[in-house]
Design a protein around this motif. Structure first.
Motif, short mmCIF file in Angstrom:
data_model
loop_
_atom_site.label_atom_id
_atom_site.label_comp_id
_atom_site.label_asym_id
_atom_site.label_seq_id
_atom_site.Cartn_x
_atom_site.Cartn_y
_atom_site.Cartn_z
N ASP A 15 0.84 -1.20 0.00
CA ASP A 15 0.00 0.00 0.00
C ASP A 15 0.88 1.26 0.00
OD1 ASP A 15 -2.94 1.18 1.03
OD2 ASP A 15 -1.23 2.23 1.90
N ALA A 16 1.83 1.29 0.91
CA ALA A 16 2.70 2.47 1.04
C ALA A 16 3.50 2.73 -0.23
CB ALA A 16 3.65 2.28 2.22
N ALA A 17 4.05 1.68 -0.81
CA ALA A 17 4.90 1.84 -1.99
C ALA A 17 4.09 2.28 -3.21
CB ALA A 17 5.65 0.55 -2.28
N TYR A 18 2.93 1.70 -3.43
CA TYR A 18 2.13 2.08 -4.60
C TYR A 18 1.56 3.49 -4.46
CZ TYR A 18 2.32 -2.40 -7.00
OH TYR A 18 2.75 -3.51 -7.70
N ARG A 19 1.37 3.98 -3.27
CA ARG A 19 0.79 5.31 -3.09
C ARG A 19 1.72 6.44 -3.52
NH1 ARG A 19 -4.09 5.67 -0.54
NH2 ARG A 19 -4.83 3.72 0.40
N PHE A 73 5.92 -4.51 -8.18
CA PHE A 73 5.53 -5.56 -7.23
C PHE A 73 6.72 -6.48 -6.94
CE2 PHE A 73 3.77 -9.99 -7.00
CZ PHE A 73 3.25 -9.92 -5.73
N PHE A 74 7.42 -6.88 -7.99
CA PHE A 74 8.55 -7.79 -7.80
C PHE A 74 9.79 -7.09 -7.27
CE2 PHE A 74 5.96 -10.52 -10.53
CZ PHE A 74 5.99 -11.67 -9.74
N THR A 75 9.78 -5.77 -7.24
CA THR A 75 10.87 -5.00 -6.65
C THR A 75 10.66 -4.81 -5.16
OG1 THR A 75 11.24 -3.83 -8.73
CG2 THR A 75 12.06 -2.76 -6.73
N MET A 76 9.41 -4.68 -4.74
CA MET A 76 9.15 -4.32 -3.34
C MET A 76 9.00 -5.50 -2.39
SD MET A 76 5.24 -2.81 -3.58
CE MET A 76 5.35 -1.88 -5.09
N HIS A 77 9.08 -6.72 -2.91
CA HIS A 77 9.07 -7.88 -2.01
C HIS A 77 9.94 -8.98 -2.60
CE1 HIS A 77 6.33 -9.95 -4.74
NE2 HIS A 77 6.34 -11.00 -3.95
N HIS A 139 -8.58 1.12 9.71
CA HIS A 139 -7.28 1.53 10.24
C HIS A 139 -6.10 0.92 9.47
CE1 HIS A 139 -8.22 -2.08 12.64
NE2 HIS A 139 -6.91 -2.26 12.70
N HIS A 140 -6.36 -0.08 8.62
CA HIS A 140 -5.30 -0.66 7.79
C HIS A 140 -5.12 0.09 6.46
CE1 HIS A 140 -4.53 -4.02 10.39
NE2 HIS A 140 -5.81 -4.33 10.42
N GLN A 141 -6.09 0.90 6.09
CA GLN A 141 -6.00 1.64 4.83
C GLN A 141 -5.02 2.80 4.99
OE1 GLN A 141 -7.47 0.06 2.40
NE2 GLN A 141 -8.65 -1.26 3.77
N ASP A 142 -4.08 2.90 4.06
CA ASP A 142 -3.06 3.97 4.08
C ASP A 142 -2.35 4.02 5.43
OD1 ASP A 142 -1.57 5.97 2.92
OD2 ASP A 142 -3.12 7.51 3.10
N PHE A 143 -2.05 2.85 5.96
CA PHE A 143 -1.48 2.71 7.30
C PHE A 143 -0.17 3.47 7.46
CE2 PHE A 143 0.83 0.68 10.75
CZ PHE A 143 -0.15 0.55 11.72
N PHE A 144 0.70 3.36 6.47
CA PHE A 144 2.02 3.99 6.54
C PHE A 144 1.91 5.50 6.70
CE2 PHE A 144 5.81 5.77 4.38
CZ PHE A 144 6.81 5.20 5.14
N ALA A 145 1.04 6.13 5.93
CA ALA A 145 0.88 7.59 6.01
C ALA A 145 0.30 8.01 7.37
CB ALA A 145 -0.02 8.10 4.89
N GLY A 151 7.14 1.46 14.47
CA GLY A 151 8.34 0.66 14.27
C GLY A 151 8.35 -0.17 13.00
N TYR A 152 7.26 -0.88 12.72
CA TYR A 152 7.19 -1.72 11.52
C TYR A 152 7.29 -0.85 10.27
CZ TYR A 152 5.66 -5.44 8.38
OH TYR A 152 5.60 -6.37 7.37
N CYS A 153 6.63 0.28 10.30
CA CYS A 153 6.68 1.19 9.14
C CYS A 153 8.11 1.66 8.88
CB CYS A 153 5.76 2.38 9.35
SG CYS A 153 4.01 1.93 9.28
N LEU A 154 8.82 2.02 9.93
CA LEU A 154 10.19 2.50 9.78
C LEU A 154 11.14 1.38 9.33
CD1 LEU A 154 10.49 4.79 12.94
CD2 LEU A 154 10.41 5.52 10.55
N ALA A 155 10.98 0.20 9.91
CA ALA A 155 11.92 -0.89 9.65
C ALA A 155 11.63 -1.66 8.37
CB ALA A 155 11.93 -1.85 10.84
N VAL A 156 10.36 -1.80 8.01
CA VAL A 156 9.99 -2.68 6.90
C VAL A 156 9.36 -1.93 5.73
CG1 VAL A 156 8.70 -4.77 6.25
CG2 VAL A 156 9.69 -4.59 8.55
N ALA A 157 8.37 -1.11 6.00
CA ALA A 157 7.65 -0.43 4.90
C ALA A 157 8.51 0.66 4.25
CB ALA A 157 6.33 0.14 5.39
#
Length: 174
Positions: A15-19, A73-77, A139-145, A151-157
């Motif tokens: 979600d974060a990457a495509y946005r 898609f194949f770049t982000m995972h 609450h899962h929609q546009d979670f990163f923003a 922590g998960y957003c900083l470390a993984v997303a």
């Protein structure tokens, strides 16, 4: 507008990457590929429903070619990890592409073949018919923003968003 449904680990990351991509009109986090109607996040996290955390990407193909969406898609995972992405383990985190028809399946097969040229080892991304797609809780929609310092957003997303920024700069929002 075109829509595709993809799963590549936690839906927050996709979600974060495509946005950040110009031509993407909407990204909806949700669940698909399972057997339980209207599953909750908590139920999907048990791994017992068969659902994958997935995103529905709505985009303008005139501005953003489908092949680019799929290459992103194949770049982000990592499509070589079976039923996991990093520390997220279970079938709900599988790498999967959910097709609507034979033409879409063929496009997905071509994307897997392209990805095989730059990923060493076996790609385990599954091709599955698209069944019912259930939107995840609000609450899962546009979670990163909404949670940029979580922590998960900083470390993984964030690193996945940065991979898209670095590899697809010509397709970023202005």
């Amino acid at each position: 507008m075109q829509e595709i449904v993809l799963a590549g680990g936690c839906f927050w990351c996709l979600d974060a990457a495509y946005r950040v991509v110009d031509g993407v009109d909407d990204v909806v986090s949700g669940y698909t590929g399972g057997s339980v109607p209207h599953p909750s996040y908590e139920l999907v996290c048990t791994g017992s429903t068969g659902h994958a955390e997935a995103v529905k990407v709505v985009y303008d193909e005139e501005r953003l070619p489908t092949e680019v969406v799929l290459d992103m898609f194949f770049t982000m995972h990592d499509p070589r990890q079976l039923n996991r992405q990093g520390n997220d383990i279970g079938t709900q985190y599988r790498s999967a592409m959910f097709y609507r028809d034979d033409a879409e399946r063929e496009r997905f097969e071509a994307a897997i073949a392209r990805a095989g040229e730059w990923w060493p080892g076996e790609i385990v991304t599954t091709l599955e018919p698209l069944g019912e797609f259930y939107d995840a809780e609000d609450h899962h929609q546009d979670f990163f923003a909404k949670n940029p310092t979580q922590g998960y957003c900083l470390a993984v997303a964030a690193p996945k968003v940065n991979k898209i920024r670095a590899g697809f700069a010509e397709y970023l929002r202005g």
